[in-house]
Scaffold this motif. Structure first.
Motif: not given
Length: 174
Positions: A125-126, A130-132, A151-152, A169-172
């Motif tokens: 994730s890190l 992207c979130p879990i 983020q989960m 995912s690009d804005e995370y």
């Protein structure tokens, strides 16, 4: 643009709605959780508490194993195993769902707090930003209690997680 999530392979077998999102979704799956499917399928230990549900999920696990063992998909998986953190080419499931298998390299960064698979999920994730996506409440609690910057989303909040208003995912960012 598809939403990306880190998820364990068995979650996809358990939660059929994950294969029917309203928007394109890409699941990033640690390879070790794909290997866990073999143990779960052959184990006498139940995956689900109800026997009918358990039989259904074990059948879905068998279908997933067959999908991964398909010669075309197996060749893609083998590419991911060539080096740590290497990703497989996309494995399309349907028009809205794609799987990417990641040869995550578990490290002891969180080893005292989390089991090896949880550590891989967090590190993925890190690393992939992207979130879990998980149903493991204890895991979610440990991530929050230990201030892990991942983020989960609970699987019950899956539809919310793929809505237009959520970060792509690009804005995370953390």
């Amino acid at each position: 643009m598809s939403r990306r999530f880190v998820i364990e392979a068995v979650m996809i077998a358990i939660y059929g709605q994950l294969l029917l999102p309203k928007r394109p979704v890409e699941y990033r799956i640690p390879y070790t959780t794909v290997m866990e499917l073999y143990d779960m399928k052959d184990s006498t230990d139940p995956v689900m508490p109800e026997s009918d549900d358990d039989a259904h999920v074990k059948n879905k696990i068998g279908e997933m194993i067959s999908y991964f063992e398909d010669p075309f998909n197996k060749k893609k998986l083998e590419r991911a195993l060539m080096a740590p953190w290497r990703e497989s080419p996309p494995l399309p499931i349907n028009e809205n769902v794609t799987l990417v298998i990641v040869n995550a390299a578990e490290s002891m960064q969180y080893g005292e707090l989390f089991d090896p698979i949880e550590t891989e999920v967090i590190l993925m994730s890190l690393r992939l930003q992207c979130p879990i996506l998980t149903d493991q409440i204890e895991f979610q609690d440990k991530v929050v209690q230990n201030a892990i910057p991942a983020q989960m989303f609970d699987i019950d909040d899956f539809e919310y997680a793929v809505e237009d208003g959520m970060l792509s995912s690009d804005e995370y960012t953390d």
